[in-house]
Design an enzyme around this catalytic site. Structure first.
Site, PDB file in Angstrom:
ATOM      1  N   ASP A 144       0.846  -0.960  -0.125  1.00 48.36           N
ATOM      2  CA  ASP A 144       0.003   0.243  -0.076  1.00 48.36           C
ATOM      3  C   ASP A 144       0.733   1.132   0.156  1.00 48.36           C
ATOM      4  OD1 ASP A 144      -2.166  -1.148   0.031  1.00 48.36           O
ATOM      5  OD2 ASP A 144      -1.412  -1.534   2.408  1.00 48.36           O
ATOM      6  N   HIS A 157      -4.876  -2.127  -6.205  1.00 48.61           N
ATOM      7  CA  HIS A 157      -4.007  -0.954  -6.377  1.00 48.61           C
ATOM      8  C   HIS A 157      -4.598   0.138  -6.445  1.00 48.61           C
ATOM      9  CE1 HIS A 157       0.022  -3.403  -7.766  1.00 48.61           C
ATOM     10  NE2 HIS A 157      -0.486  -4.026  -6.889  1.00 48.61           N
TER      11      HIS A 157
HETATM   12  P1  GDP Z   1      -0.407   0.087  -3.210  1.00 49.80           P
HETATM   13  O1  GDP Z   1      -0.784  -0.946  -3.698  1.00 49.80           O
HETATM   14  O2  GDP Z   1       1.295  -0.038  -3.391  1.00 49.80           O
HETATM   15  O3  GDP Z   1      -0.656   0.549  -5.007  1.00 49.80           O
HETATM   16  O4  GDP Z   1      -0.870   1.287  -2.829  1.00 49.80           O
HETATM   17  P2  GDP Z   1      -2.400   1.441  -2.345  1.00 49.80           P
HETATM   18  O5  GDP Z   1      -3.592   1.749  -3.854  1.00 49.80           O
HETATM   19  O6  GDP Z   1      -3.208   0.451  -1.732  1.00 49.80           O
HETATM   20  O7  GDP Z   1      -2.580   2.841  -1.563  1.00 49.80           O
HETATM   21  C1  GDP Z   1      -2.185   4.014  -1.727  1.00 49.80           C
HETATM   22  C2  GDP Z   1      -3.021   4.961  -1.386  1.00 49.80           C
HETATM   23  O8  GDP Z   1      -2.097   5.940  -1.191  1.00 49.80           O
HETATM   24  C3  GDP Z   1      -4.138   4.865  -2.438  1.00 49.80           C
HETATM   25  O9  GDP Z   1      -5.367   4.934  -1.727  1.00 49.80           O
HETATM   26  C4  GDP Z   1      -4.066   5.832  -3.415  1.00 49.80           C
HETATM   27  O10 GDP Z   1      -4.681   6.656  -4.442  1.00 49.80           O
HETATM   28  C5  GDP Z   1      -2.826   7.239  -2.559  1.00 49.80           C
HETATM   29  N1  GDP Z   1      -1.970   7.869  -3.299  1.00 49.80           N
HETATM   30  C6  GDP Z   1      -1.124   7.518  -3.578  1.00 49.80           C
HETATM   31  N2  GDP Z   1       0.040   8.769  -3.829  1.00 49.80           N
HETATM   32  C7  GDP Z   1      -0.269   9.417  -3.012  1.00 49.80           C
HETATM   33  C8  GDP Z   1      -0.476  10.816  -2.241  1.00 49.80           C
HETATM   34  O11 GDP Z   1       0.860  11.554  -2.887  1.00 49.80           O
HETATM   35  N3  GDP Z   1      -1.121  11.800  -1.484  1.00 49.80           N
HETATM   36  C9  GDP Z   1      -2.146  10.892  -0.725  1.00 49.80           C
HETATM   37  N4  GDP Z   1      -3.131  11.870  -0.363  1.00 49.80           N
HETATM   38  N5  GDP Z   1      -2.915   9.819  -1.390  1.00 49.80           N
HETATM   39  C10 GDP Z   1      -1.600   8.931  -2.650  1.00 49.80           C
END
Ligand code: GDP
Length: 430
Positions: free
Chosen positions: A12, A40
């Site tokens: 995440d 994701h």
């Molecule tokens: P992944 O599994 O590594 O792709 O990550 P996830 O999608 O589970 O979690 C990352 C969360 O952070 C998601 O809700 C994204 O929309 C959010 N996100 C990603 N980059 C940023 C950022 O720079 N700022 C904020 N506020 N949210 C972000």
């Protein structure tokens, strides 16, 4: 050339966003491990998506998306997810599913739930997607490959043998109904027709793409801490979460991986059971506030909806996480989330049995570790959406400099929001 986008921590970290961004300049995006057990989150012009099994390159018509042989393929979920993204207006993606990928079966999901129920308080906090039984069966050689779907006598005999074993467990250990191999075969044969157009020899495809000078992205699921060998065993997942595993799970040549981009968040989050070691955890009101402000809608699992445990940035775990990935650069996400804090604690050491260390330990010692925090001044400003690194407040840049020095990996991207364009580029000071 191959670039890997992988997680430095517990998952995440925002890999989906970084992959979606870098896919713009790439030709192929490959999922090489894991299954539909993590999501994701991607936010772009088509809307908000939580992709579980489809690679994050599906939003670009020029990208070929590959589900590699290392993936745990739940065909039902793949078919549903394809229908879902098309219903949200995304043009039908270019997709190839490896003929060597193995099938995650309904009995894997059942076994996962039965086993977690049997363990009770000792449960691993599994997402109950069948991942652990799936990979156990792969290595026990009772798994079924996608290619088996196209040879019916072979499919029937392999499935009958696999189900025979499952039924012993289901009946006598879990006291649950038996699985009907014949009904399952029929179900698989009908699902087969839905994926038939996508099935192919992905290994030859990728090697040809590399010969043609294409750019290939490996998209990791979860992060270093969840690797069964180098992570926090046994609170790990059952497939390798490391860039190096792309050589097996996607079939790319080791020497072709030129760039390993480790994604890490400006604070920490961790799913899984409460018993999992999570040294820099913040609980109580401060934790609730960070959880509520985190990510794009708070820190709640994209697949399960369960609240994620949250903590301050952990340089001990992240330095180790980047090392075992072989990181060439790091992308720091969610910096915008921390704008409400006067002071920001960063975990820079673990105290274990009276000694402070910045070397990440094995699990028994990790369970005894206490965090040593260094407090940095906050910037008390809303930086959401900023796309110019130089324009960030001085304390925000000092925070990033501090993290970079401690993790020892160049931080080249700093993300300031969940949307594709909410990203800054930074010149490393290392
Ligand atoms: P992944 O599994 O590594 O792709 O990550 P996830 O999608 O589970 O979690 C990352 C969360 O952070 C998601 O809700 C994204 O929309 C959010 N996100 C990603 N980059 C940023 C950022 O720079 N700022 C904020 N506020 N949210 C972000």
């Amino acid at each position: 050339m191959v670039k890997a986008i992988v997680g430095a921590n517990w998952g995440d970290e925002g890999k989906g966003k970084v992959t979606d961004l870098l896919a713009q300049q790439s030709d192929v995006v490959i999922r090489f491990q894991g299954g539909a057990n993590a999501g994701h989150t991607i936010i772009n012009d088509y809307g908000r998506f939580a992709l579980h099994i489809l690679p994050s390159g599906i939003f670009y018509p020029h990208v070929t998306n590959v589900i590699g042989n290392g993936v745990a393929l739940d065909i039902g979920k793949l078919v549903d997810e394809l229908a879902q993204v098309e219903a949200q207006g995304v043009p039908a993606p270019r997709l190839i599913v490896s003929d060597r990928a193995q099938l995650l079966m309904p009995y894997h999901i059942l076994q996962d739930s039965y086993e977690e129920a049997r363990l009770g308080g000792r449960a691993f906090g599994s997402t109950k997607s069948g991942i652990a039984p799936f990979y156990s069966d792969k290595y026990a050689k009772t798994g079924i490959q996608v290619c088996d779907l196209f040879d019916e006598p072979r499919l029937r005999s392999r499935l009958t043998a696999a189900v025979e074993l499952k039924n012993v467990l289901f009946e006598h250990l879990y006291h649950q109904p038996r699985v009907d191999a014949e009904a399952l075969t029929e179900q698989l044969l009908s699902l087969r027709e839905r994926i038939r157009p996508f099935v192919g020899d992905t290994v030859s495809f990728i090697h040809q793409a590399l010969k043609d000078g294409k750019t290939v992205l490996l998209e990791g699921q979860l992060g270093s801490m969840k690797d069964p060998d180098l992570g926090i065993f046994p609170m790990t997942t059952s497939s390798h979460t490391l860039a190096g595993y792309g050589c097996v799970g996607a079939g790319v040549p080791p020497a072709a991986i030129e760039d390993v981009i480790c994604v890490t968040k400006a604070y920490s989050s961790c799913v899984g059971s409460q018993t999992e070691p999570f040294v820099s955890e913040v609980t109580g009101q401060a934790g609730d506030e960070l959880r509520r402000r985190g990510g794009d809608r708070g820190e709640f699992g994209a697949t399960t909806g369960r609240p994620r445990r949250v903590g301050w940035f952990d340089t001990v775990a992240t330095k180790y996480g980047c090392m075992v990935q072989g990181a060439t650069q790091a992308a720091l996400t969610c910096l915008d989330v921390l704008g409400y804090l006067d002071e920001i604690p960063v975990c820079t050491g673990y105290e274990i049995d009276g000694t402070v260390t910045d070397t990440f330990p094995t699990t028994p010692a990790l369970l005894r570790a206490r965090p040593v925090f260094t407090n940095l001044p906050g910037w008390k400003q809303n930086i959401r959406g900023c796309s110019d690194y130089d324009a960030l407040p001085a304390n925000a840049k000092a925070y990033v400099d501090f993290l970079e020095r401690h993790i020892g990996t160049p931080i080249t991207m700093v993300s300031t929001g969940p949307k594709r364009e909410e990203m800054t580029r930074r010149t490393s000071k290392l």
